[in-house]
Design an enzyme around this catalytic site. Structure first.
Site: not given
Ligand code: RIB
Length: 303
Positions: A137, A221, A245, A251
């Site tokens: 990202e 998963g 959730d 992450d």
């Molecule tokens: O991996 C989850 C994240 O992906 C979210 O917090 C969202 O912001 C996206 O970046």
């Protein structure tokens, strides 16, 4: 030893729904909440909560939610001195839909995250940084600069190649530990179907390796985590928990793994700990706020 994360910082707008909408469908939201998120920020929070001194480099807008997000991240223990506040640029946003099954769909608008340049990275001191961790990202050229500088300093370079983007593959030769989920693995390895069995995951992962000392880790998963390196492939079983959730679970895994490796933990032990951390994270709402502490992970492993 510390962890340096180059990555995204987003404001996550999380709507809960019974079932995720299909294309063209409108569904009623059950609630709407705002959370700090972004793959980079989430991973930095996970590493910091696991006890690693953690620096985050990224960018937010100056006039909107950005400064507040920085404050929140520093309250989680992340060092945010390398997070730029940019004028006239919006902070990154993610629109997250979470179904009652725990599954999610996410749309990200990158905003300030896209403004990080190789020059910003080159101007940052990496002295004393044992682990460099990034995701897709942030602009690939900035990650490339980070990884090239890290190689010169003997740092371990970890890439979570998410979301799967064509430009991500060019970073694989510069990466020591590559972390993917099954969907991303199928995309990068150009498979028609997601690999499921360890042999299939291992074969596909080896297609992405260009050096014998590389490690590929694939999160599966509920099925657990596969680790593939030169002479072995092993599976760490998934932990059975009720998911509220799943946003940010990957992450959590990446940040926790980075924290464990920063103290030279053995790879298998580090993956087990990161796997447990991710299992804890899915039991709470939000991405960054769901990252567990080291004590919580240790208690879960003992329990
Ligand atoms: O991996 C989850 C994240 O992906 C979210 O917090 C969202 O912001 C996206 O970046």
């Amino acid at each position: 030893m510390s962890v340096f994360v180059l990555g995204s910082i987003n404001l996550d707008a999380v709507a809960r729904v019974d079932d995720l909408p299909r294309p063209g469908e409108t569904v009623a939201g059950l609630s709407l909440e705002l959370f700090p998120g972004g793959k980079g920020a989430n991973q930095a929070v996970a590493a910091a909560r696991l006890g690693a001194p953690t620096r985050l480099m990224g960018a937010v807008g100056k006039e909107d939610a950005g400064p507040g997000l920085k404050t929140k991240l520093s309250e989680y223990g992340v060092q945010v001195g390398d997070v730029l506040e940019l004028p006239s640029v919006p902070t990154g946003q993610a629109h997250v839909w979470v179904a009652s099954s725990g599954e999610n769909m996410i749309v990200v608008t990158s905003g300030a995250n896209a403004a990080i340049t190789p020059q910003h990275v080159a101007a940052t001191s990496l002295d004393g940084q044992r682990i460099l961790l990034s995701q897709l990202e942030s602009p690939a050229h900035a990650i490339e600069t980070l990884f090239r500088a890290g190689a010169a300093k003997g740092a371990l370079r970890m890439l979570n190649a998410a979301p799967a983007l064509p430009q991500g593959a060019a970073l694989f030769p510069l990466t020591d530990i590559l972390i993917l989920n099954q969907t991303e693995l199928a995309t990068y390895a150009k498979l028609d179907q997601e690999p499921v069995r360890l042999e299939e995951v291992s074969r596909a992962s080896r297609k992405l390796m260009s050096r014998p000392d590389q490690v590929v880790i694939v999160t599966l998963g509920a099925a657990g985590v596969a680790c593939i390196r030169r002479d072995e492939a092993f599976l760490i079983e998934g932990r059975k928990v009720k998911a509220l959730d799943t946003t940010g679970a990957g992450d959590c895994f990446c940040g926790a793994l980075a924290a464990c490796l920063s103290i030279n933990m053995d790879l298998r032990e580090a993956v087990e700990m990161a796997n447990a951390a991710a299992a804890l994270s899915v039991q709470k709402s939000g991405a960054a706020p769901s990252m567990p502490s080291k004590r919580e992970v240790e208690a879960f492993l003992e329990g």
